[in-house]
Design an enzyme around this catalytic site. Structure first.
Site, PDB file in Angstrom:
ATOM      1  N   ASN A  48     -10.715  -2.731  -6.191  1.00 42.66           N
ATOM      2  CA  ASN A  48      -9.877  -1.841  -7.015  1.00 42.66           C
ATOM      3  C   ASN A  48     -10.433  -1.630  -8.435  1.00 42.66           C
ATOM      4  O   ASN A  48     -10.047  -0.687  -9.124  1.00 42.66           O
ATOM      5  CB  ASN A  48      -8.433  -2.349  -7.120  1.00 42.66           C
ATOM      6  CG  ASN A  48      -7.627  -2.184  -5.849  1.00 42.66           C
ATOM      7  OD1 ASN A  48      -6.651  -2.896  -5.611  1.00 42.66           O
ATOM      8  ND2 ASN A  48      -8.016  -1.242  -4.985  1.00 42.66           N
TER       9      ASN A  48
ATOM     10  N   ASP B  88       0.825  -1.211   0.000  1.00 44.68           N
ATOM     11  CA  ASP B  88       0.000   0.000   0.000  1.00 44.68           C
ATOM     12  C   ASP B  88       0.857   1.258   0.000  1.00 44.68           C
ATOM     13  O   ASP B  88       1.961   1.260   0.529  1.00 44.68           O
ATOM     14  CB  ASP B  88      -0.910  -0.034   1.249  1.00 44.68           C
ATOM     15  CG  ASP B  88      -2.111   0.877   1.094  1.00 44.68           C
ATOM     16  OD1 ASP B  88      -2.308   1.448   0.006  1.00 44.68           O
ATOM     17  OD2 ASP B  88      -2.859   1.025   2.085  1.00 44.68           O
TER      18      ASP B  88
HETATM   19  C1  FPP Z   1      -1.795   0.167  -3.363  1.00 43.25           C
HETATM   20  O1  FPP Z   1      -1.372   1.500  -3.395  1.00 43.25           O
HETATM   21  C2  FPP Z   1      -1.241  -0.579  -4.483  1.00 43.25           C
HETATM   22  C3  FPP Z   1      -1.968  -1.149  -5.499  1.00 43.25           C
HETATM   23  C4  FPP Z   1      -3.424  -1.105  -5.548  1.00 43.25           C
HETATM   24  C5  FPP Z   1      -1.308  -1.828  -6.624  1.00 43.25           C
HETATM   25  C6  FPP Z   1      -0.067  -2.609  -6.312  1.00 43.25           C
HETATM   26  C7  FPP Z   1       0.605  -2.942  -7.577  1.00 43.25           C
HETATM   27  C8  FPP Z   1       1.941  -2.901  -7.816  1.00 43.25           C
HETATM   28  C9  FPP Z   1       2.953  -2.602  -6.801  1.00 43.25           C
HETATM   29  C10 FPP Z   1       2.473  -3.157  -9.178  1.00 43.25           C
HETATM   30  C11 FPP Z   1       2.136  -4.427  -9.859  1.00 43.25           C
HETATM   31  C12 FPP Z   1       2.473  -5.628  -9.133  1.00 43.25           C
HETATM   32  C13 FPP Z   1       3.160  -6.698  -9.593  1.00 43.25           C
HETATM   33  C14 FPP Z   1       3.136  -7.933  -8.806  1.00 43.25           C
HETATM   34  C15 FPP Z   1       3.957  -6.685 -10.837  1.00 43.25           C
HETATM   35  P1  FPP Z   1      -2.459   2.653  -3.498  1.00 43.25           P
HETATM   36  O2  FPP Z   1      -2.630   3.014  -4.930  1.00 43.25           O
HETATM   37  O3  FPP Z   1      -3.708   2.227  -2.813  1.00 43.25           O
HETATM   38  O4  FPP Z   1      -1.753   3.791  -2.714  1.00 43.25           O
HETATM   39  P2  FPP Z   1      -2.465   4.964  -1.873  1.00 43.25           P
HETATM   40  O5  FPP Z   1      -3.162   4.306  -0.729  1.00 43.25           O
HETATM   41  O6  FPP Z   1      -1.310   5.793  -1.453  1.00 43.25           O
HETATM   42  O7  FPP Z   1      -3.409   5.669  -2.805  1.00 43.25           O
END
Ligand code: FPP
Length: 241
Positions: A68, A20
């Site tokens: 998501n 996250d």
């Molecule tokens: C949460 O951060 C993260 C995600 C919803 C996506 C995670 C994906 C990756 C790290 C890349 C792809 C993965 C692989 C395995 C290749 P957020 O967007 O919710 O952050 P925030 O809470 O700060 O808005």
């Protein structure tokens, strides 16, 4: 007299991560949210490497929840594109390191192209046995329990009295994680203190570590620190020592 001290490091078999904070990492730098996801892939690589080196057998990552799908279409499509790109780019590294690749989730909403790419990489890496990297994609814990209940109901519809004998282990076999041990350690980054519909059934006795660090900054060293903290935990599973 020399006392024998058990110095075997307590390495978790299965480490799971709620990655996250990508969006906030990008915003803090005046960048678009997707830049944070791109940077997050570096942390995925670093933690995979650290997990293999430490002898972890399963590393699972919550990459995209069912919820998501409700994010802006552009962000969803960037994340799916990132997944495709990573599948294409990481194959060689996974093979070199003996890592098996698996994806778990509700595939109904994934594009046929992505599904094919996933199946291809799963097939190529299926005999790798050093570690299994599990990506949870379009996954939610409630979805998993519901799909398990539906499959179980179908199996037992002609034999309802068989349900009397149903054990927890029998139920496990209907979950999408069947055959994968429950996580020993669950890490969540970015300071959020919740499970967000992730492994609800499987995390019954999991140790939790909440880190304030945003996912793109997490990297190898933080991962190692989390393993060290896990080694100090006293797991009792509701019992008294
Ligand atoms: C949460 O951060 C993260 C995600 C919803 C996506 C995670 C994906 C990756 C790290 C890349 C792809 C993965 C692989 C395995 C290749 P957020 O967007 O919710 O952050 P925030 O809470 O700060 O808005």
């Amino acid at each position: 007299m020399n006392q024998t001290v058990d110095q075997t490091p307590r390495v978790p078999v299965h480490v799971s991560i709620i990655m996250d904070g990508n969006g906030r990492w990008a915003r803090e730098r005046g960048l678009e949210r997707v830049k944070g996801h791109f940077e997050g892939v570096k942390s995925v690589r670093a933690c995979t490497e650290a997990a293999v080196e430490a002898g972890v057998k399963y590393l699972s990552l919550f990459a995209f929840s069912e919820e998501n799908w409700n994010r802006p279409a552009q962000e969803v499509s960037s994340l799916m594109g990132l997944m495709m790109k990573s599948i294409a780019e990481e194959c060689a590294t996974l093979m070199e390191n003996g890592v098996r690749f698996r994806v778990i989730g509700n595939f109904e909403r994934l594009s046929p192209t992505l599904r094919e790419a996933i199946a291809g990489l799963e097939e190529k890496t299926r005999d790798n046995s050093r570690m299994t990297l599990v990506i949870f994609l379009s996954y939610s814990g409630k979805w998993d329990i519901l799909q398990a209940a539906k499959a179980l109901a179908a199996d037992y519809s002609s034999n309802p009295s068989g349900l009397e004998e149903l054990s927890l282990e029998d139920f496990d076999k209907y979950l999408s994680t069947a055959g994968i041990p429950d996580p020993d350690l669950l890490i969540r980054t970015s300071g959020e203190l919740r499970i967000s519909n992730f492994l609800l059934w499987q995390a019954a006795y999991t140790e939790f570590i909440f880190s304030d660090v945003l996912w793109p900054d997490f990297g190898k060293e933080r991962f190692r620190e989390a393993l060290a903290e896990y080694a100090r935990r006293d797991r009792r599973y509701g019992k008294v020592k």
